[in-house]
Design a protein around this motif. Structure first.
Motif, PDB file in Angstrom:
ATOM      1  N   VAL B  67      -8.757 -10.406  -3.275  1.00  0.00           N
ATOM      2  CA  VAL B  67      -8.592  -8.947  -3.190  1.00  0.00           C
ATOM      3  C   VAL B  67      -9.465  -8.392  -2.074  1.00  0.00           C
ATOM      4  O   VAL B  67      -9.034  -7.540  -1.285  1.00  0.00           O
ATOM      5  N   ILE B 120       3.891 -13.371  -6.344  1.00  0.00           N
ATOM      6  CA  ILE B 120       4.688 -12.185  -6.009  1.00  0.00           C
ATOM      7  C   ILE B 120       6.135 -12.603  -5.743  1.00  0.00           C
ATOM      8  O   ILE B 120       7.028 -12.302  -6.535  1.00  0.00           O
ATOM      9  N   ALA B 173       7.341  -4.811  -5.099  1.00  0.00           N
ATOM     10  CA  ALA B 173       6.032  -5.278  -5.557  1.00  0.00           C
ATOM     11  C   ALA B 173       4.974  -4.479  -4.827  1.00  0.00           C
ATOM     12  O   ALA B 173       4.948  -4.450  -3.601  1.00  0.00           O
ATOM     13  N   SER B 174       4.137  -3.792  -5.597  1.00  0.00           N
ATOM     14  CA  SER B 174       3.061  -3.001  -5.007  1.00  0.00           C
ATOM     15  C   SER B 174       1.730  -3.574  -5.467  1.00  0.00           C
ATOM     16  O   SER B 174       1.433  -3.598  -6.655  1.00  0.00           O
ATOM     17  N   LEU B 175       0.965  -4.075  -4.516  1.00  0.00           N
ATOM     18  CA  LEU B 175      -0.352  -4.617  -4.855  1.00  0.00           C
ATOM     19  C   LEU B 175      -1.402  -3.558  -4.531  1.00  0.00           C
ATOM     20  O   LEU B 175      -1.560  -3.164  -3.366  1.00  0.00           O
ATOM     21  N   GLY B 243      -6.188  -4.943  -6.796  1.00  0.00           N
ATOM     22  CA  GLY B 243      -5.740  -6.289  -7.147  1.00  0.00           C
ATOM     23  C   GLY B 243      -4.651  -6.279  -8.214  1.00  0.00           C
ATOM     24  O   GLY B 243      -3.989  -7.290  -8.439  1.00  0.00           O
ATOM     25  N   THR B 244      -4.462  -5.136  -8.876  1.00  0.00           N
ATOM     26  CA  THR B 244      -3.395  -4.999  -9.869  1.00  0.00           C
ATOM     27  C   THR B 244      -2.040  -5.030  -9.152  1.00  0.00           C
ATOM     28  O   THR B 244      -1.883  -4.427  -8.093  1.00  0.00           O
ATOM     29  N   LEU B 245      -1.074  -5.741  -9.745  1.00  0.00           N
ATOM     30  CA  LEU B 245       0.267  -5.825  -9.157  1.00  0.00           C
ATOM     31  C   LEU B 245       1.256  -5.018  -9.997  1.00  0.00           C
ATOM     32  O   LEU B 245       1.332  -5.196 -11.210  1.00  0.00           O
ATOM     33  N   ASN B 267      -2.023   0.662  -1.033  1.00  0.00           N
ATOM     34  CA  ASN B 267      -1.386  -0.523  -1.587  1.00  0.00           C
ATOM     35  C   ASN B 267      -0.530  -1.211  -0.533  1.00  0.00           C
ATOM     36  O   ASN B 267      -0.141  -0.601   0.460  1.00  0.00           O
TER      37      ASN B 267
END
Lengths: 310, 310
Positions: B67, B120, B173-175, B243-245, B267
């Motif tokens: 991260v 991902i 996908a949003s990191l 770091g949350t996906l 993000n």
């Protein structure tokens, strides 16, 4: 007491603002002015919390019937069913939607009764340790989908600079008239921020209130100051169901985000000032703001009422 | 497969939009296209949840070192330390601050590696039941204090109407690269909204993307439709630490509020499309949007990578 401030006194202003540069000054006034007693309208713990955080969120003070009646009255005032006093209405930027209705007690017997209620005015009188009067009152309405943000500010900074409120001895009461969660633009407060006065940079423009009610650009802290305050104090969202009462000190830093959710946000808002803290000449502006924003008449202590509203 | 859609086929479009009137149409496609197996990159419960809600929030998939490296790379791309491809940057309305950097994998080996990661792309391949390629990628940056809202929309509505994506077989996908809480403008999603296609009213203007990336005005549902959707499904804020996906279906209704807090939000965002779902001619616009918004080249299946990023 004279309503005119002499230049010599002005020089001793403990809260100068609208200066060439931003400054951080310590608060010179108490936050809770009464000694707690068992018959106080707050618990000792609640009084301590207000002293420490500069705000308090109180739930279930009003009955569902009272809240329902206030919501209906609010809708009637907003919806054009009543003739409102000239100059007492502010609309959303870029639309005709009503954002604010001022002078609530003068335009509604129910809101007049609410303003005098022991559960609101009684608490204000206790916190300020003096008889109180209403400095300003309004119904705020932030619509769903297009509700605009309201940027960070201390109310006292404006009331002192533009209205001539001498000391920090006023408290705001916001009664939620819609359910508020973290996503529909709730009031955000920085706990403990009331203990510092942030003297803002920049001179007050002529008739500043005409634009500042829509978007405040003078009398707001710098990004650096807000970053430091938020790091020190954090940010608390005052959320709750309709009927929740939020009380906050006149110098607590607060603001609210915009709202794209379908859920509107509205509240009835009353500012109580201590009668001993009546307005003088503005400390940072050439002329005072109009009366609907700051009552400049002889302060008359509120006659506090007990019992249910309806 | 031909990249040109014949008029007869166009008439059978299951997801017509940009119509004279708004319409609600049932989803014609699966949400989770694979049968769950023990070696799937999601648990059976997570797969069911994605199917039901149209999104999934996954924490702790990446190590603190990974991260940290992604955050540093993001700052470098945004901060002017790298020469970016022409036309790949969008700024905030009314300022020069970078809001979006497109074409991430092409401009950064680390983000290229991230896009191909099993955690991902592997999940995307499982959800879509096909090999996947990147339809669009970007780094989103919403600054503190002045971050603007992003109004409610279904991505698929735009991708179908303006890019020619035929079916609902794509996943975003949003990191998160900053901590996101409910107050700094997090992604808000309506759980279950992906099961209905809201065909929007209004014709697509020429070069719509030039304004819609700053403020979307065509291809958005009416207030009435959003009120009904929110009442049926509620609104969920996808919050979490950096770091949350967050994974969400291409048709899940989403948006975000503005952000006056000092805390920025950023993000990395990747859209995975099934290779069998390659773009055709737009279904509701005269010409397709540029390649940085929608890759129109021959889809090439992503070569999925395992192990740590750094």
């Amino acid at each position: 007491m004279s309503a005119i401030t002499e230049p010599t006194e002005r020089r001793q202003d403990p809260y100068p603002s609208r200066l060439p540069e931003e400054r951080w000054l310590p608060r010179q006034d108490k936050t809770v002015w009464s000694q707690w007693r068992p018959d106080a309208p707050l618990t000792a713990q609640q009084a301590d919390q207000f002293d420490r955080d500069g705000f308090l969120v109180l739930k279930d003070l009003f009955t569902p019937e009272e809240v329902k009646a206030l919501m209906a009255e609010s809708a009637a005032l907003r919806g054009g069913e009543r003739t409102l006093m000239e100059g007492s209405v502010i609309t959303e930027p870029g639309s005709d939607e009503v954002r604010t209705v001022f002078r609530l007690p003068e335009q509604s017997p129910l809101f007049d009764r609410l303003a005098r209620d022991r559960r609101i005015a009684g608490i204000a009188r206790f916190l300020l340790g003096d008889e109180v009067y209403i400095h300003q009152s309004r119904l705020n309405y932030k619509p769903g989908f297009t509700g605009k943000e309201f940027y960070w500010h201390s109310d006292f900074e404006t009331w002192h600079a533009e209205d001539g409120m001498p000391r920090m001895r006023a408290v705001s009461a916001s009664l939620l008239l819609t359910d508020n969660d973290a996503l529909n633009g709730p009031l955000m407060l920085m706990p403990g921020s009331h203990k510092t006065f942030i003297a803002c940079a920049g001179e007050t423009p002529e008739d500043n209130h005409k634009s500042s009610l829509k978007k405040q650009e003078v009398g707001v802290p710098s990004h650096a100051a807000l970053t430091k305050l938020a790091a020190e104090h954090g940010i608390h969202a005052a959320t709750g169901k309709a009927g929740t009462l939020v009380l906050f000190d006149c110098n607590t830093m607060h603001g609210s985000n915009g709202n794209i959710t379908p859920f509107p946000r509205s509240n009835a808002f009353f500012v109580f000032n201590a009668v001993s803290n009546r307005l003088e000449e503005p400390f940072g502006a050439r002329k005072p703001r109009p009366d609907f924003l700051a009552d400049r008449s002889e302060p008359k202590a509120i006659d506090i009422a007990s019992g249910k509203l309806v």
